[in-house]
Scaffold this motif. Structure first.
Motif, short mmCIF file in Angstrom:
data_model
loop_
_atom_site.label_atom_id
_atom_site.label_comp_id
_atom_site.label_asym_id
_atom_site.label_seq_id
_atom_site.Cartn_x
_atom_site.Cartn_y
_atom_site.Cartn_z
N UNK A 186 -7.25 29.67 -18.23
CA UNK A 186 -6.89 31.02 -17.80
C UNK A 186 -5.89 31.67 -18.75
N UNK A 187 -4.87 30.93 -19.17
CA UNK A 187 -3.79 31.52 -19.93
C UNK A 187 -3.87 31.30 -21.44
N UNK A 188 -4.66 30.34 -21.86
CA UNK A 188 -4.69 29.97 -23.26
C UNK A 188 -5.57 30.86 -24.13
N UNK A 248 3.59 21.65 -21.04
CA UNK A 248 3.00 21.65 -22.37
C UNK A 248 1.59 22.23 -22.32
N UNK A 249 0.82 21.79 -21.37
CA UNK A 249 -0.55 22.24 -21.25
C UNK A 249 -0.62 23.73 -20.98
N UNK A 250 0.21 24.19 -20.09
CA UNK A 250 0.20 25.60 -19.77
C UNK A 250 0.70 26.44 -20.93
N UNK A 251 1.62 25.89 -21.66
CA UNK A 251 2.15 26.61 -22.80
C UNK A 251 1.05 26.88 -23.81
N UNK A 252 0.07 26.04 -23.83
CA UNK A 252 -1.03 26.18 -24.78
C UNK A 252 -1.81 27.47 -24.62
N UNK A 253 -2.04 27.88 -23.42
CA UNK A 253 -2.99 28.94 -23.19
C UNK A 253 -2.43 30.27 -22.81
N UNK A 295 6.17 31.87 -21.73
CA UNK A 295 5.21 32.38 -20.76
C UNK A 295 5.51 31.76 -19.40
N UNK A 296 6.30 32.45 -18.64
CA UNK A 296 6.75 31.95 -17.33
C UNK A 296 5.60 31.83 -16.34
N UNK A 297 4.63 32.72 -16.44
CA UNK A 297 3.49 32.69 -15.50
C UNK A 297 2.68 31.41 -15.68
N UNK A 298 2.39 31.04 -16.91
CA UNK A 298 1.65 29.83 -17.19
C UNK A 298 2.46 28.59 -16.81
N UNK A 299 3.72 28.62 -17.12
CA UNK A 299 4.60 27.50 -16.78
C UNK A 299 4.64 27.29 -15.27
N UNK A 300 4.70 28.38 -14.52
CA UNK A 300 4.72 28.29 -13.06
C UNK A 300 3.39 27.74 -12.52
N UNK A 301 2.30 28.17 -13.13
CA UNK A 301 0.98 27.68 -12.71
C UNK A 301 0.89 26.17 -12.93
N UNK A 330 -1.46 32.85 -24.47
CA UNK A 330 -1.72 34.05 -25.27
C UNK A 330 -2.75 34.96 -24.62
N UNK A 331 -3.54 34.43 -23.72
CA UNK A 331 -4.52 35.27 -23.04
C UNK A 331 -3.84 36.38 -22.25
N UNK A 332 -2.63 36.12 -21.80
CA UNK A 332 -1.89 37.15 -21.10
C UNK A 332 -1.61 38.34 -22.00
N UNK A 333 -1.60 38.09 -23.29
CA UNK A 333 -1.37 39.14 -24.25
C UNK A 333 -2.64 39.85 -24.66
N UNK A 334 -3.78 39.51 -24.04
CA UNK A 334 -5.00 40.21 -24.31
C UNK A 334 -5.95 39.52 -25.27
#
Length: 107
Positions: A67-69, A15-20, A95-101, A22-26
């Protein structure tokens, strides 16, 4: 770690990683002016499941959110205009990258 706690932490991490994510999208990830200690305190205060999560794990999860949010959404969460971590823009199972982190934080 008990199975119940591990499940809670894994769910919270996702859940927490899912939050952030959008940063991967710029949307300007990298932490900007986000206060990591304030983020950890807010998450712990907002969700009883995080109350007993070790500080090391919480720090890891907060780093991933920062980092990812979406930085504006994270700041909104801290300010109270975004109701929960689940509402932070860009986070989610897509967002698999954030989920993995997040998953690495609770291993």
């Amino acid at each position: 770690m008990t199975d119940a706690l591990r499940s809670s932490v894994l769910g919270l991490a996702a859940m927490t990683l899912a939050l952030g994510l959008s940063a991967c999208g710029g949307d300007g990830g990298g932490g900007g002016g986000i206060d990591k200690a304030a983020l950890i305190a807010k998450i712990k205060a907002s969700d009883a499941d995080f109350k007993d999560v070790p500080e090391k794990t919480m720090a890891c999860l907060a780093d991933a959110v920062i980092k990812y949010g979406d930085q504006d959404s994270i700041q909104g969460y801290l300010d109270g205009s975004v109701k929960s971590v689940d509402d932070i823009k860009g986070l989610g199972k897509e967002n698999k990258e954030a989920e993995a982190a997040g998953a690495k934080c609770v291993e």
